[in-house]
Design an enzyme around this catalytic site. Sequence first.
Site, PDB file in Angstrom:
ATOM      1  N   VAL A   1      47.878  49.247  45.838  1.00 41.00           N
ATOM      2  CA  VAL A   1      48.593  49.170  47.087  1.00 41.00           C
ATOM      3  C   VAL A   1      49.137  47.522  47.069  1.00 41.00           C
ATOM      4  O   VAL A   1      48.359  46.796  47.186  1.00 41.00           O
ATOM      5  CB  VAL A   1      47.767  49.298  48.209  1.00 41.00           C
ATOM      6  CG1 VAL A   1      48.446  49.325  49.804  1.00 41.00           C
ATOM      7  CG2 VAL A   1      47.187  51.033  48.173  1.00 41.00           C
TER       8      VAL A   1
ATOM      9  N   THR B   1      55.698  47.408  51.144  1.00 43.84           N
ATOM     10  CA  THR B   1      55.321  48.539  52.317  1.00 43.84           C
ATOM     11  C   THR B   1      55.140  47.606  53.585  1.00 43.84           C
ATOM     12  O   THR B   1      54.422  46.464  53.551  1.00 43.84           O
ATOM     13  CB  THR B   1      54.376  49.300  52.142  1.00 43.84           C
ATOM     14  OG1 THR B   1      54.265  50.077  53.036  1.00 43.84           O
ATOM     15  CG2 THR B   1      53.092  48.679  51.697  1.00 43.84           C
TER      16      THR B   1
ATOM     17  N   HIS C   1      53.591  49.331  55.576  1.00 35.83           N
ATOM     18  CA  HIS C   1      52.253  49.963  56.379  1.00 35.83           C
ATOM     19  C   HIS C   1      51.135  49.605  55.231  1.00 35.83           C
ATOM     20  O   HIS C   1      50.164  50.376  54.999  1.00 35.83           O
ATOM     21  CB  HIS C   1      52.363  51.342  56.537  1.00 35.83           C
ATOM     22  CG  HIS C   1      52.867  52.396  55.513  1.00 35.83           C
ATOM     23  ND1 HIS C   1      54.143  52.198  55.111  1.00 35.83           N
ATOM     24  CD2 HIS C   1      52.500  53.232  54.926  1.00 35.83           C
ATOM     25  CE1 HIS C   1      54.395  53.111  54.161  1.00 35.83           C
ATOM     26  NE2 HIS C   1      53.290  53.623  54.064  1.00 35.83           N
TER      27      HIS C   1
HETATM   28  O1  LIG Z   1      49.508  54.024  46.579  1.00 34.37           O
HETATM   29  C1  LIG Z   1      50.188  53.578  47.332  1.00 34.37           C
HETATM   30  N1  LIG Z   1      50.988  54.202  48.271  1.00 34.37           N
HETATM   31  C2  LIG Z   1      51.996  53.649  48.983  1.00 34.37           C
HETATM   32  N2  LIG Z   1      52.524  54.498  49.867  1.00 34.37           N
HETATM   33  C3  LIG Z   1      52.487  55.944  49.964  1.00 34.37           C
HETATM   34  C4  LIG Z   1      51.370  56.480  50.566  1.00 34.37           C
HETATM   35  O2  LIG Z   1      50.174  56.437  49.721  1.00 34.37           O
HETATM   36  C5  LIG Z   1      51.490  58.033  50.812  1.00 34.37           C
HETATM   37  O3  LIG Z   1      51.538  58.536  49.675  1.00 34.37           O
HETATM   38  C6  LIG Z   1      52.548  58.269  51.745  1.00 34.37           C
HETATM   39  O4  LIG Z   1      52.480  57.720  52.945  1.00 34.37           O
HETATM   40  C7  LIG Z   1      52.600  59.817  52.154  1.00 34.37           C
HETATM   41  O5  LIG Z   1      51.611  60.025  52.789  1.00 34.37           O
HETATM   42  C8  LIG Z   1      52.135  52.380  48.861  1.00 34.37           C
HETATM   43  N3  LIG Z   1      53.468  51.644  49.534  1.00 34.37           N
HETATM   44  O6  LIG Z   1      53.753  52.463  50.538  1.00 34.37           O
HETATM   45  O7  LIG Z   1      53.723  50.611  49.263  1.00 34.37           O
HETATM   46  C9  LIG Z   1      51.542  51.506  47.754  1.00 34.37           C
HETATM   47  O8  LIG Z   1      52.071  50.427  47.556  1.00 34.37           O
HETATM   48  N4  LIG Z   1      50.689  52.114  47.179  1.00 34.37           N
END
Ligand SMILES: O=c1[nH]c(NC[C@H](O)[C@H](O)[C@H](O)CO)c([N+](=O)[O-])c(=O)[nH]1
Length: 151
Positions: free
Chosen positions: A78, A83, A85
């Site tokens: 992450v 992002t 969020h």
């Molecule tokens: O594993 C990640 N998921 C991310 N988003 C996707 C999230 O995990 C879900 O798959 C998505 O929100 C759908 O539920 C990330 N960002 O948004 O940047 C990230 O940095 N790492």
Amino acid sequence: MRGDINGQGLRVGIACARFNEVITKLLLDGALETLARCGVRDSDITVAWVPGSFELPVVAHAFAKSGRCDAVICLGAVIRGETSHYDMVAGQAQGGAGAVSMDTGVPTIFGVLTTENLEQALNRAGGKSGNIGTNAALAAVETASVLAAIN
Ligand SMILES: O=c1[nH]c(NC[C@H](O)[C@H](O)[C@H](O)CO)c([N+](=O)[O-])c(=O)[nH]1
């Protein structure tokens, strides 16, 4: 009481996030190599890919409840710069993995990088700061060993 890193006979489930795959593939490589070095058979390792770190806990829970895993490893990356969020995704992954451990009694290891940028992530995926996937694999084998000694 101390666990060991003898993984012979250990059955391991790995939930790996596809988001930031350039990083998570490196984490998975480190985890798989380390599990092999600990004596875990390839046939006793199951890897499940999920869209992102937010989805890691639900698959980790399925592994843990299946009765076919002695340890579960969650791998993800992450990165805040990508992002708005960040905290929600990272929080769900961390809280969810911890809840699976406590809910099921199966050691569920948090191998999810939470970094400010890609460089920091690369440094922790086999770069100058090591590989979090390797650390997670060692934690999985050792914690399963301690639990086996207690139970
Ligand atoms: O594993 C990640 N998921 C991310 N988003 C996707 C999230 O995990 C879900 O798959 C998505 O929100 C759908 O539920 C990330 N960002 O948004 O940047 C990230 O940095 N790492």
